[in-house]
Design an enzyme around this catalytic site. Structure first.
Site, PDB file in Angstrom:
ATOM      1  N   HIS A   1       0.798  -1.230   0.000  1.00  0.00           N
ATOM      2  CA  HIS A   1       0.000   0.000   0.000  1.00  0.00           C
ATOM      3  C   HIS A   1       0.830   1.279   0.000  1.00  0.00           C
ATOM      4  O   HIS A   1       0.278   2.362  -0.147  1.00  0.00           O
ATOM      5  CB  HIS A   1      -0.939   0.032   1.210  1.00  0.00           C
ATOM      6  CG  HIS A   1      -0.257   0.373   2.494  1.00  0.00           C
ATOM      7  ND1 HIS A   1       0.592  -0.481   3.119  1.00  0.00           N
ATOM      8  CD2 HIS A   1      -0.294   1.499   3.249  1.00  0.00           C
ATOM      9  CE1 HIS A   1       1.040   0.082   4.223  1.00  0.00           C
ATOM     10  NE2 HIS A   1       0.537   1.284   4.325  1.00  0.00           N
TER      11      HIS A   1
HETATM   12  N1  UDP Z   1      -3.755  -4.954   8.877  1.00  0.00           N
HETATM   13  C1  UDP Z   1      -5.023  -5.487   9.075  1.00  0.00           C
HETATM   14  N2  UDP Z   1      -5.729  -5.927   7.997  1.00  0.00           N
HETATM   15  C2  UDP Z   1      -5.233  -5.874   6.723  1.00  0.00           C
HETATM   16  C3  UDP Z   1      -3.934  -5.348   6.527  1.00  0.00           C
HETATM   17  C4  UDP Z   1      -3.230  -4.886   7.632  1.00  0.00           C
HETATM   18  O1  UDP Z   1      -5.499  -5.570  10.208  1.00  0.00           O
HETATM   19  O2  UDP Z   1      -5.940  -6.273   5.786  1.00  0.00           O
HETATM   20  C5  UDP Z   1      -3.027  -4.473  10.050  1.00  0.00           C
HETATM   21  C6  UDP Z   1      -1.658  -5.039  10.200  1.00  0.00           C
HETATM   22  O3  UDP Z   1      -1.701  -6.277  10.860  1.00  0.00           O
HETATM   23  C7  UDP Z   1      -0.948  -3.971  10.992  1.00  0.00           C
HETATM   24  C8  UDP Z   1      -1.589  -2.715  10.506  1.00  0.00           C
HETATM   25  O4  UDP Z   1      -2.820  -3.085   9.899  1.00  0.00           O
HETATM   26  O5  UDP Z   1      -1.208  -4.092  12.364  1.00  0.00           O
HETATM   27  C9  UDP Z   1      -0.660  -2.086   9.524  1.00  0.00           C
HETATM   28  O6  UDP Z   1      -1.272  -1.117   8.860  1.00  0.00           O
HETATM   29  P1  UDP Z   1      -0.747  -0.570   7.478  1.00  0.00           P
HETATM   30  O7  UDP Z   1       0.013  -1.614   6.785  1.00  0.00           O
HETATM   31  O8  UDP Z   1      -1.928   0.023   6.816  1.00  0.00           O
HETATM   32  O9  UDP Z   1       0.180   0.650   7.916  1.00  0.00           O
HETATM   33  P2  UDP Z   1       1.696   0.815   8.355  1.00  0.00           P
HETATM   34  O10 UDP Z   1       1.991  -0.148   9.438  1.00  0.00           O
HETATM   35  O11 UDP Z   1       2.540   0.624   7.137  1.00  0.00           O
HETATM   36  O12 UDP Z   1       1.776   2.221   8.833  1.00  0.00           O
END
Ligand code: UDP
Length: 356
Positions: A206
């Site tokens: 993403h």
């Molecule tokens: N996550 C979730 N469902 C999904 C994809 C990700 O619950 O379909 C969770 C994942 O386990 C993690 C968090 O969302 O805890 C991460 O979010 P994201 O990847 O959007 O953001 P980042 O961590 O890169 O800021």
């Protein structure tokens, strides 16, 4: 601190805030939530509040689908109005999104103390909107809760120790969440059965640097297609990535599913053979659940995972992705290393906050 306003807006922030909200309740600290609306789909927002029993937001701003400047500006205005009315003792912000920066900026201009959880992280890539948000938020915060030694060192290198800003290493609140919700996930999630999954690779994509360049995105999809010919790849696809794939008319060979709630995500992480991701959170969660991770980025803020051989950075290079996949196929690692605390990061932070 008697009254705290917490600003959240994006999926990872709901997960982080859930851990602190529970501790605030235990300590009798009054907390009000502002949801900026940055993530608004039911499966990117509501489901987390329901599953993780996060208090219902007192304010819902519904600000989304705008350019970075417009989004941050409108959030700033909306949050300021609420802070003027509510007069909290402090404002809590998490991570590195536009909601984080808007919350910190609105509070600091009103001289309300700002508490930043997940402070000090750096990718050293100023092309990432998240990096800009992190650096600015740290600079205008009063209390910086750091998840790792590397985060503390980053702040020291930037001279934060000479500023009237308190740095506290409390550990990683995402480890608290992973530990606390794992048993509930086992009971509640049927994601494996529903999708007939046994041996599979879990992937998420993403980050703007991957989704906003058709070439980078094509490389990644081709790399994942190749892995999928050996072992099924499953991708809970972020709405933005799904839209871009359809605009570019790219049809992946692997399985796409809608974004899942946290319980389902835990079960996918627990059961996969390997994680492939450009997410910050998923890199660590792979480690929490004893899985190697290939990261679709050139840098990571979670350097300790790379240094200790749990994670390999491949950018958007399909051949590097496949090399790393072959390497991890036979690699055995000891995941018991304590890199992120022991699941008491939120408790430590909340206790500290209760004494301010
Ligand atoms: N996550 C979730 N469902 C999904 C994809 C990700 O619950 O379909 C969770 C994942 O386990 C993690 C968090 O969302 O805890 C991460 O979010 P994201 O990847 O959007 O953001 P980042 O961590 O890169 O800021």
């Amino acid at each position: 601190m008697k009254k705290i306003i917490t600003v959240v807006g994006a999926r990872p922030q709901f997960i982080k805030a859930a851990t602190l909200s529970r501790q605030f309740q235990l300590l009798g600290i009054d907390e009000l939530l502002i949801h900026t609306g940055q993530h608004f789909d039911a499966n990117m927002s509501e489901i987390f509040f329901a599953e993780m029993e996060i208090p219902k937001p007192a304010y819902q701003l519904d600000i989304h689908c705008l350019t970075h400047g417009a989004m941050t500006g409108r959030m700033l205005e909306g949050i300021e109005e609420i802070l003027l009315k509510e007069k909290p003792d402090a404002v809590m912000v998490y991570g590195d999104t536009n909601s984080t920066l808007a919350g910190a900026l609105a509070a600091s201009k009103l001289h309300i103390p700002v508490i930043h959880v997940e402070a000090g992280l750096r990718s050293f890539n100023m092309q990432m909107p998240e990096e800009i948000n992190r650096i600015l938020t740290d600079r205008i915060s009063n209390f910086l809760f750091c998840p790792t030694d590397a985060a503390v060192k980053n702040l020291q290198r930037e001279g934060f120790e000479n500023m009237p800003i308190k740095i506290i290493k409390n550990g990683d609140v995402m480890q608290d969440a992973a530990l606390y919700y794992a048993a509930k996930a086992e009971q509640k999630s049927d994601i494996l059965k529903k999708n007939g999954l046994s041996k599979f690779v879990l992937a998420t994509i993403h980050r703007q640097e991957n989704t906003d360049s058709p070439e980078n995105l094509r490389n990644i999809i081709n790399g994942l297609n190749e892995i999928n010919r050996q072992i099924p790849v499953v991708v809970p696809i972020h709405p933005r990535t799904r839209n871009i794939l359809s605009q570019l008319n790219i049809i992946p060979e692997f399985k796409l599913i809608d974004p899942v709630g946290y319980f389902d995500m835990i079960m996918l992480l627990k059961s996969c053979e390997l994680a492939i991701t450009d997410s910050g959170g998923v890199q660590k969660e792979a480690f929490f659940f004893g899985k190697h991770c290939i990261t679709l980025r050139e840098q990571t803020e979670w350097v300790e995972l790379v240094e200790n051989g749990f994670n390999i950075l491949v950018g958007n290079d399909a051949s590097k992705l496949n090399e790393a996949f072959e390497f991890f196929k036979t690699k055995k690692s000891d995941f018991s290393l304590n890199l992120y605390g022991n699941g008491h990061a939120a408790e430590k932070a909340a206790r500290f906050i209760s004494q301010i």
